[in-house]
Design a protein around this motif. Sequence first.
Motif, PDB file in Angstrom:
ATOM      1  N   GLY A  20       0.822  -1.227   0.000  1.00 44.43           N
ATOM      2  CA  GLY A  20       0.000   0.000   0.000  1.00 44.43           C
ATOM      3  C   GLY A  20       0.844   1.260   0.000  1.00 44.43           C
ATOM      4  O   GLY A  20       0.425   2.311   0.496  1.00 44.43           O
ATOM      5  N   LEU A  21       2.017   1.153  -0.584  1.00 50.12           N
ATOM      6  CA  LEU A  21       2.959   2.290  -0.529  1.00 50.12           C
ATOM      7  C   LEU A  21       2.517   3.412  -1.473  1.00 50.12           C
ATOM      8  O   LEU A  21       2.116   3.145  -2.618  1.00 50.12           O
ATOM      9  CB  LEU A  21       4.355   1.809  -0.919  1.00 50.12           C
ATOM     10  CG  LEU A  21       5.490   2.658  -0.369  1.00 50.12           C
ATOM     11  CD1 LEU A  21       5.731   2.319   1.093  1.00 50.12           C
ATOM     12  CD2 LEU A  21       6.768   2.409  -1.161  1.00 50.12           C
ATOM     13  N   ALA A  22       2.587   4.637  -1.017  1.00 44.71           N
ATOM     14  CA  ALA A  22       2.221   5.781  -1.858  1.00 44.71           C
ATOM     15  C   ALA A  22       3.090   6.973  -1.485  1.00 44.71           C
ATOM     16  O   ALA A  22       3.667   7.022  -0.396  1.00 44.71           O
ATOM     17  CB  ALA A  22       0.751   6.129  -1.653  1.00 44.71           C
ATOM     18  N   LYS A  23       3.193   7.908  -2.442  1.00 44.75           N
ATOM     19  CA  LYS A  23       3.978   9.117  -2.161  1.00 44.75           C
ATOM     20  C   LYS A  23       3.201  10.339  -2.625  1.00 44.75           C
ATOM     21  O   LYS A  23       2.770  10.426  -3.786  1.00 44.75           O
ATOM     22  CB  LYS A  23       5.320   9.058  -2.897  1.00 44.75           C
ATOM     23  CG  LYS A  23       6.178  10.307  -2.729  1.00 44.75           C
ATOM     24  CD  LYS A  23       6.687  10.482  -1.312  1.00 44.75           C
ATOM     25  CE  LYS A  23       7.531  11.730  -1.147  1.00 44.75           C
ATOM     26  NZ  LYS A  23       7.982  11.923   0.226  1.00 44.75           N
ATOM     27  N   VAL A  24       3.023  11.274  -1.711  1.00 39.70           N
ATOM     28  CA  VAL A  24       2.325  12.516  -2.021  1.00 39.70           C
ATOM     29  C   VAL A  24       3.257  13.669  -1.694  1.00 39.70           C
ATOM     30  O   VAL A  24       3.869  13.700  -0.620  1.00 39.70           O
ATOM     31  CB  VAL A  24       1.031  12.647  -1.175  1.00 39.70           C
ATOM     32  CG1 VAL A  24       0.320  13.965  -1.473  1.00 39.70           C
ATOM     33  CG2 VAL A  24       0.107  11.479  -1.423  1.00 39.70           C
ATOM     34  N   TYR A  25       3.417  14.590  -2.653  1.00 42.99           N
ATOM     35  CA  TYR A  25       4.182  15.810  -2.380  1.00 42.99           C
ATOM     36  C   TYR A  25       3.187  16.917  -2.063  1.00 42.99           C
ATOM     37  O   TYR A  25       2.251  17.158  -2.827  1.00 42.99           O
ATOM     38  CB  TYR A  25       5.024  16.211  -3.591  1.00 42.99           C
ATOM     39  CG  TYR A  25       6.201  15.279  -3.846  1.00 42.99           C
ATOM     40  CD1 TYR A  25       7.299  15.280  -2.993  1.00 42.99           C
ATOM     41  CD2 TYR A  25       6.207  14.416  -4.933  1.00 42.99           C
ATOM     42  CE1 TYR A  25       8.376  14.426  -3.218  1.00 42.99           C
ATOM     43  CE2 TYR A  25       7.279  13.568  -5.165  1.00 42.99           C
ATOM     44  CZ  TYR A  25       8.362  13.577  -4.303  1.00 42.99           C
ATOM     45  OH  TYR A  25       9.416  12.742  -4.517  1.00 42.99           O
ATOM     46  N   LEU A  26       3.405  17.552  -0.942  1.00 40.57           N
ATOM     47  CA  LEU A  26       2.496  18.623  -0.533  1.00 40.57           C
ATOM     48  C   LEU A  26       3.236  19.952  -0.555  1.00 40.57           C
ATOM     49  O   LEU A  26       4.301  20.084   0.045  1.00 40.57           O
ATOM     50  CB  LEU A  26       1.983  18.369   0.885  1.00 40.57           C
ATOM     51  CG  LEU A  26       0.913  17.282   1.056  1.00 40.57           C
ATOM     52  CD1 LEU A  26       0.683  17.032   2.534  1.00 40.57           C
ATOM     53  CD2 LEU A  26      -0.386  17.710   0.394  1.00 40.57           C
ATOM     54  N   THR A  27       2.686  20.923  -1.273  1.00 42.11           N
ATOM     55  CA  THR A  27       3.184  22.291  -1.130  1.00 42.11           C
ATOM     56  C   THR A  27       2.060  23.080  -0.485  1.00 42.11           C
ATOM     57  O   THR A  27       1.042  22.494  -0.084  1.00 42.11           O
ATOM     58  CB  THR A  27       3.573  22.889  -2.506  1.00 42.11           C
ATOM     59  OG1 THR A  27       2.426  22.838  -3.345  1.00 42.11           O
ATOM     60  CG2 THR A  27       4.702  22.093  -3.147  1.00 42.11           C
ATOM     61  N   SER A  28       2.211  24.392  -0.395  1.00 40.08           N
ATOM     62  CA  SER A  28       1.225  25.177   0.349  1.00 40.08           C
ATOM     63  C   SER A  28      -0.199  24.995  -0.192  1.00 40.08           C
ATOM     64  O   SER A  28      -1.163  24.926   0.569  1.00 40.08           O
ATOM     65  CB  SER A  28       1.613  26.653   0.329  1.00 40.08           C
ATOM     66  OG  SER A  28       1.781  27.059  -1.010  1.00 40.08           O
ATOM     67  N   ASP A  29      -0.315  24.917  -1.502  1.00 39.41           N
ATOM     68  CA  ASP A  29      -1.678  24.786  -2.020  1.00 39.41           C
ATOM     69  C   ASP A  29      -1.822  23.701  -3.094  1.00 39.41           C
ATOM     70  O   ASP A  29      -2.846  23.590  -3.732  1.00 39.41           O
ATOM     71  CB  ASP A  29      -2.175  26.146  -2.562  1.00 39.41           C
ATOM     72  CG  ASP A  29      -1.176  26.773  -3.489  1.00 39.41           C
ATOM     73  OD1 ASP A  29      -1.361  27.923  -3.872  1.00 39.41           O
ATOM     74  OD2 ASP A  29      -0.173  26.092  -3.843  1.00 39.41           O
ATOM     75  N   VAL A  30      -0.762  22.936  -3.290  1.00 38.34           N
ATOM     76  CA  VAL A  30      -0.846  21.890  -4.318  1.00 38.34           C
ATOM     77  C   VAL A  30      -0.511  20.540  -3.696  1.00 38.34           C
ATOM     78  O   VAL A  30       0.438  20.413  -2.932  1.00 38.34           O
ATOM     79  CB  VAL A  30       0.140  22.191  -5.476  1.00 38.34           C
ATOM     80  CG1 VAL A  30       0.063  21.103  -6.541  1.00 38.34           C
ATOM     81  CG2 VAL A  30      -0.151  23.552  -6.085  1.00 38.34           C
TER      82      VAL A  30
END
Lengths: 230, 437
Positions: free
Chosen positions: A6-16
Amino acid sequence: MLKMTGLAKVYLTSDVKTQALQPFDLTIEQGEFVAVIGPSGSGKTTFLNIAGLLENHSEGVYELDGKDVSTLSDKHKSAYRNEKIGFVFQSFNLIPELNLYDNIDMPLRYRKFTAKERDERIMKALEQVGLAGRKNHYPTQLSGGQQQRVAIARAIAGSPSVIFADEPTGNLDSKMAQGIMTLLQDINASGTSIIMVTHDNEQAQQAQRIVQIKDGVLSEDAPVLAQAIA
Amino acid sequence: MFSYYVKLALISFKRTPLLSFLMVLLIAMGISATMTTFTVSYMMSQDPIPSKSNRIYSVQMDSRGDGYDWGESTLTEITYMDMQNVINSGIPKHRVVISAVSTMLRNPQQQVQAIKSKVRTTNADFFTMFETPFLFGSGWDEQADKQAQQVIVLTKKSNDRFFNGENSVGRFLQFGEALYQVVGVLDDWQLMPKFYGVKTEAFSEPHDVFIPFNTQIKNELMVGNLVNNTCWKSYEGDDFSAFLASECMWVVLWVELDNDAAREQYQAYIDSYAQQQRDHGRFSNRIYNRLVDVKQYLVEEEIVSDDSKMAVWLSVLFLIVCLLNCMGLMMAKFHGKAGEVGLRRAVGASKQHIVAQFSVELAVIGFIGGLVGLILAQFGLAAAENLYSYLHASLMQMNLILVLSTLLLAVLVSCTFGLLPIFKASLTQPSSQLKSL
């Protein structure tokens, strides 16, 4: 050896919020040669960085040699990278001011090897890649193919269980590229797992398994032999 | 690992020679300015006679009696008659009387022109108590004091001047109109500061020659401006005996007391003496006698001037400015090595390894900066020696402690001001840098 659930990667910036890798499951056993293919920007390098403990994953569980890596401290991750993982990069990433011997010595310095043991490992790795006579040369004195061989020597000197290769032939002509592929296969034959990211389908066919990533989705995972039959 | 990091530091130095050179130069400039001023200040504030500075005391007796409230202030000089009355106490191990005159001196056999010279008048104990080194001969003995003999001790410099550096013991020097026989020649004398005389001469060369105090009295040699002379009460007559009998305070008295018991005994002795004098109408203001040891004396008399301390602080500020600039260069240097940091992190270096590697690199740069700073400081001290020629040359020389302190300071400040750049470098994400090597 390597189990991702169930591995996942999310990049979070201030609004994206960018979903670089969708949740996926993957298991790679000791001694396998796996090619990771996919178009540019699909998430191959992100996958490799996570697998190589250079980046943290966002979701799921990643076990390396049975150990959940999310429980490791930064210091322990460094030690894991040093002992269990070898890296080969597209642009070789050799330090130009250090000669071949010192470049290969670099990861060994972070382990408590004696000088004699380090020397033995360096010379053995150089012999394995066919550059034992050039240990005092500097990277700029070598061809691209030779530089990549040095990078491979650096990766194998510490006897890792897995080598992550990020487009190792991307900067080489086809003849040199085949030489590198042969070398990787030889290393794999001695029991070291290889996980190689590549654009080149022909090279991917030389692996035992192919993992395809497209738009962050790990979409295919079948043995090369089975694919060939299909 | 340390030697490995030193090797990497030297390689890094060669990799970015201009940047590294600028860093070394900034550190060297700041260090040299700081150490130049600090050396002078440090040498000024040295314990001049560490073997016995806690046993040598300035004897201070406030014999003033005009009713004026002098507060806590005392004078370092006492009257001639008080000195005469307490000098023969057997309590101190040594008693040294200090005064000074100036005169014209010449070698009667070789020189036509006499040279104006400073003369320290004292007694035989001076040479013993202050442990003066002798090149030739020795000091005079107590007999010479008692008989007020015309004997003289020369400094090495004076001996060079009047006798071309030869052994002059037994020869004569014309002292004004009289002849004085040389009994000894001092060797180089490192007592610094020369606390025993007037404050303004604490860092100067010793006076040219020494003669017995009693000879000064016998020959009626008036003190000039080489001593502090406080005459709080006018005296009758203008002859020398009237001056000696006056309340003028112009004689400095030092004693060596072996232990606390001797100190207390001597304090009681001078207090008792003052009480007796009070019974005779003197010391009418108060009985306020003090025994001040050398270290306390240096503090009370402010032998090390505030100007000197201020110069040190200003140069420290200059060092900080240099280091802040250097910090910017460190940032640039480590930013340029982000690719290498990423690679090292990828192959197994922990953040601590990166911190250690760059700390050693800065320590090496600091050490080289310290070495260059030491050389620049020598130029600074030579310039200071030229500028302040009235100060003793030994003030402008670094001892081994200062040399080692300079190097240590350079290394420490380099690493301290490198903490932020090093910390930032250690946070480098390997995955973001692996293609930028």
